[in-house]
Design a protein around this motif. Structure first.
Motif, mmCIF file in Angstrom:
data_model
loop_
_atom_site.group_PDB
_atom_site.id
_atom_site.type_symbol
_atom_site.label_atom_id
_atom_site.label_comp_id
_atom_site.label_asym_id
_atom_site.label_seq_id
_atom_site.Cartn_x
_atom_site.Cartn_y
_atom_site.Cartn_z
ATOM 1 N N PRO A 57 -17.342 11.333 9.321
ATOM 2 C CA PRO A 57 -17.013 12.754 9.076
ATOM 3 C C PRO A 57 -16.848 13.025 7.593
ATOM 4 C CG PRO A 57 -15.612 11.802 10.791
ATOM 5 C CD PRO A 57 -16.342 10.655 10.141
ATOM 6 N N GLY A 58 -17.140 14.262 7.190
ATOM 7 C CA GLY A 58 -17.059 14.628 5.785
ATOM 8 C C GLY A 58 -15.688 14.412 5.190
ATOM 9 N N HIS A 59 -14.627 14.651 5.987
ATOM 10 C CA HIS A 59 -13.277 14.489 5.470
ATOM 11 C C HIS A 59 -13.013 13.035 5.091
ATOM 12 C CE1 HIS A 59 -9.164 15.681 4.768
ATOM 13 N NE2 HIS A 59 -8.719 14.753 5.592
ATOM 14 N N HIS A 60 -13.531 12.083 5.890
ATOM 15 C CA HIS A 60 -13.367 10.667 5.579
ATOM 16 C C HIS A 60 -14.215 10.277 4.371
ATOM 17 C CE1 HIS A 60 -10.912 9.649 9.068
ATOM 18 N NE2 HIS A 60 -11.684 10.457 9.765
ATOM 19 N N LEU A 61 -15.361 10.919 4.214
ATOM 20 C CA LEU A 61 -16.202 10.662 3.051
ATOM 21 C C LEU A 61 -15.468 11.064 1.773
ATOM 22 C CD1 LEU A 61 -18.963 9.852 1.863
ATOM 23 C CD2 LEU A 61 -19.665 12.221 2.154
ATOM 24 N N LEU A 62 -14.776 12.186 1.851
ATOM 25 C CA LEU A 62 -13.994 12.642 0.703
ATOM 26 C C LEU A 62 -12.943 11.600 0.345
ATOM 27 C CD1 LEU A 62 -13.454 15.051 -1.225
ATOM 28 C CD2 LEU A 62 -11.807 15.885 0.460
ATOM 29 N N GLY A 63 -12.311 11.011 1.364
ATOM 30 C CA GLY A 63 -11.330 9.968 1.112
ATOM 31 C C GLY A 63 -11.944 8.754 0.448
ATOM 32 N N THR A 64 -13.166 8.411 0.847
ATOM 33 C CA THR A 64 -13.864 7.281 0.227
ATOM 34 C C THR A 64 -14.118 7.545 -1.245
ATOM 35 O OG1 THR A 64 -14.953 6.707 2.316
ATOM 36 C CG2 THR A 64 -15.958 5.866 0.291
ATOM 37 N N ALA A 65 -14.531 8.766 -1.568
ATOM 38 C CA ALA A 65 -14.755 9.131 -2.968
ATOM 39 C C ALA A 65 -13.455 9.042 -3.760
ATOM 40 C CB ALA A 65 -15.341 10.533 -3.052
ATOM 41 N N HIS A 66 -12.359 9.488 -3.151
ATOM 42 C CA HIS A 66 -11.062 9.413 -3.826
ATOM 43 C C HIS A 66 -10.666 7.961 -4.092
ATOM 44 C CE1 HIS A 66 -9.626 13.656 -2.375
ATOM 45 N NE2 HIS A 66 -10.599 13.701 -3.264
#
Length: 211
Positions: A77-86
């Motif tokens: 999911p996109g929200h988890h992708l954002l966490g990976t980037a963080h």
């Protein structure tokens, strides 16, 4: 295109392109014979993304690999992708985390987020980074700077609404995924640069006589 053309069009040296291939950051080309392969626009786009993450976003090769694995995971999911980037841009943790002063700063960081009603994971890397900054300011006797935290929070929340909304409006997942990564990593570089320019402008206006 051949690998030499890929290197020329991207502006990335041939040895570096081969290194990214060996490291698995850049997908292999279509084999056309012994030690020969062809590459296309998707390779060129990936190569430019890698260089942007490294050169502008200051990510390590390991950080880029972490981000690209998430980008290529169609089920994430996109929200988890954002966490990976963080996580990728969080950097190396401070060695002194865990002492009483840092723990107090970490509790303060969590309180700041909770008071704003932000839905944030309790182990978000940015919470630790905020605690790092709070602890350092207190150690340096710069507590008056902490009075600006609410202002920072309000400004960044407005930016986040625009950033995430813009990416979600793209519609197709591939573009959204890349937007989340580049918006997080490169957007931080843009924000930092603009803040420094604004500080220079303001300082000149307050400390120097008009020309």
């Amino acid at each position: 295109m051949k690998i030499s053309e890929l290197s020329r069009h991207s502006g990335v040296s041939l040895p570096t392109v081969k290194y990214y291939l060996r490291e698995g950051l850049l997908p292999a080309g279509r084999s056309t014979g012994r030690n020969q392969a062809e590459y296309d626009a998707t390779h060129l786009r990936r190569l430019r993304l890698i260089r942007a993450l490294i050169d502008v976003g200051n990510l390590s090769v390991a950080g880029v690999r972490q981000v690209l694995l998430a980008v290529d995971d169609g089920g994430l999911p996109g929200h988890h992708l954002l966490g990976t980037a963080h996580e990728a841009i969080a950097g190396v943790p401070r060695a002194d985390r865990g002492g009483p002063a840092w723990q107090a700063a970490r509790e303060e960081a969590a309180r700041i987020v909770a008071e704003r009603g932000w839905r944030v994971h309790q182990h978000a890397p940015a919470l630790d980074q905020l605690a790092d900054a709070i602890a350092a300011l207190r150690e340096l006797g710069q507590q008056d700077m902490l009075a600006m935290v609410d202002g920072y929070a309000e400004a960044t929340e407005r930016l986040a609404v625009q950033e995430v909304g813009l990416v979600l409006a793209r519609g197709d997942r591939a573009s959204m995924v890349e937007g989340l990564v580049t918006g997080t990593v490169l957007g931080e570089a843009v924000l930092t640069a603009l803040r420094r320019l604004a500080q220079e402008h303001t300082s000149a206006g307050l400390t120097e006589p008009p020309a």
